[in-house]
Scaffold this active site. Structure first.
Site, PDB file in Angstrom:
ATOM      1  CG  ASN A  82      -0.428  -0.253   2.511  1.00  0.00           C
ATOM      2  OD1 ASN A  82       0.588  -0.910   2.654  1.00  0.00           O
ATOM      3  ND2 ASN A  82      -1.071   0.267   3.537  1.00  0.00           N
TER       4      ASN A  82
ATOM      5  CD  GLU B  65      -5.378  -5.904  -1.253  1.00  0.00           C
ATOM      6  OE1 GLU B  65      -4.850  -4.769  -1.223  1.00  0.00           O
ATOM      7  OE2 GLU B  65      -6.076  -6.354  -0.341  1.00  0.00           O
TER       8      GLU B  65
ATOM      9  CB  CYS C  42     -11.048  -2.395   0.396  1.00  0.00           C
ATOM     10  SG  CYS C  42     -10.324  -1.821  -1.146  1.00  0.00           S
TER      11      CYS C  42
HETATM   12  N1  THU Z   1      -5.371  -1.355   2.389  1.00  0.00           N
HETATM   13  C1  THU Z   1      -4.812  -2.192   1.463  1.00  0.00           C
HETATM   14  O1  THU Z   1      -3.653  -2.036   1.076  1.00  0.00           O
HETATM   15  N2  THU Z   1      -5.589  -3.196   0.982  1.00  0.00           N
HETATM   16  C2  THU Z   1      -6.890  -3.402   1.317  1.00  0.00           C
HETATM   17  O2  THU Z   1      -7.561  -4.195   0.692  1.00  0.00           O
HETATM   18  C3  THU Z   1      -7.459  -2.679   2.464  1.00  0.00           C
HETATM   19  C4  THU Z   1      -6.728  -1.459   2.876  1.00  0.00           C
HETATM   20  C5  THU Z   1      -4.555  -0.255   2.902  1.00  0.00           C
HETATM   21  C6  THU Z   1      -5.023   1.113   2.519  1.00  0.00           C
HETATM   22  C7  THU Z   1      -4.452   1.964   3.625  1.00  0.00           C
HETATM   23  O3  THU Z   1      -3.122   2.304   3.295  1.00  0.00           O
HETATM   24  C8  THU Z   1      -4.422   1.037   4.822  1.00  0.00           C
HETATM   25  O4  THU Z   1      -4.576  -0.278   4.321  1.00  0.00           O
HETATM   26  C9  THU Z   1      -5.493   1.305   5.857  1.00  0.00           C
HETATM   27  O5  THU Z   1      -6.733   1.379   5.283  1.00  0.00           O
END
Ligand code: THU
Length: 132
Positions: free
Chosen positions: A41, A54, A83
């Site tokens: 992320n 992802e 998400c």
């Molecule tokens: N996040 C992801 O990388 N993948 C997901 O499917 C859910 C959320 C990240 C986004 C943000 O940087 C952190 O998790 C908290 O929401």
């Protein structure tokens, strides 16, 4: 869960840029050509611009010329689930929603779920075109 994918997801998680949430995510997927692609992320001060691990892994796969994946491992502190936005993006590159999604902790504890179960009613269209 493919152990090579797990190790790759765990390693790329260390690269996550998450100064705002403190929640680091690493993702590794295997494309149909057998190659592994990773993503973490990447957050932004303008919070809505954050890109999930992802989707960054999918972007790396597409940039390298592949358009289908069979399995993905997502590593978080709490075996977090992708998400909704990421589920739809994963669906674009998994015909028939056949991919396996492995939700894992750093210690290797995990649960494996077919993408079809994570996104039972995806947005669909015959405009989707994975061939080149
Ligand atoms: N996040 C992801 O990388 N993948 C997901 O499917 C859910 C959320 C990240 C986004 C943000 O940087 C952190 O998790 C908290 O929401």
């Amino acid at each position: 869960m493919d152990p090579e994918l797990f190790e790759a997801a765990k390693a790329v998680r260390d690269q996550a840029y998450a100064p705002f949430s403190g929640y680091k995510v690493g993702a590794a997927l295997r494309s149909t050509s057998g190659r592994i692609f990773v993503g973490c992320n990447v957050e932004n001060l303008s919070y809505g611009l954050t890109v999930c691990a992802e989707r960054n892994a999918i972007g790396a796969m597409v940039a390298a010329g592949d358009r289908e994946f069979t399995e993905i491992v997502v590593v978080t502190d709490d075996i977090g689930s992708p998400c909704g936005m990421c589920r739809q993006v994963l669906a674009e590159f998994s015909p028939g929603l056949k991919a396996t999604v492995n939700l894992a902790s750093d210690e290797g504890e995990h649960t494996s779920i077919p993408l079809a179960n994570l996104l039972p009613y995806p947005f669909k269209s015959d405009k989707v075109h994975r061939s080149k």
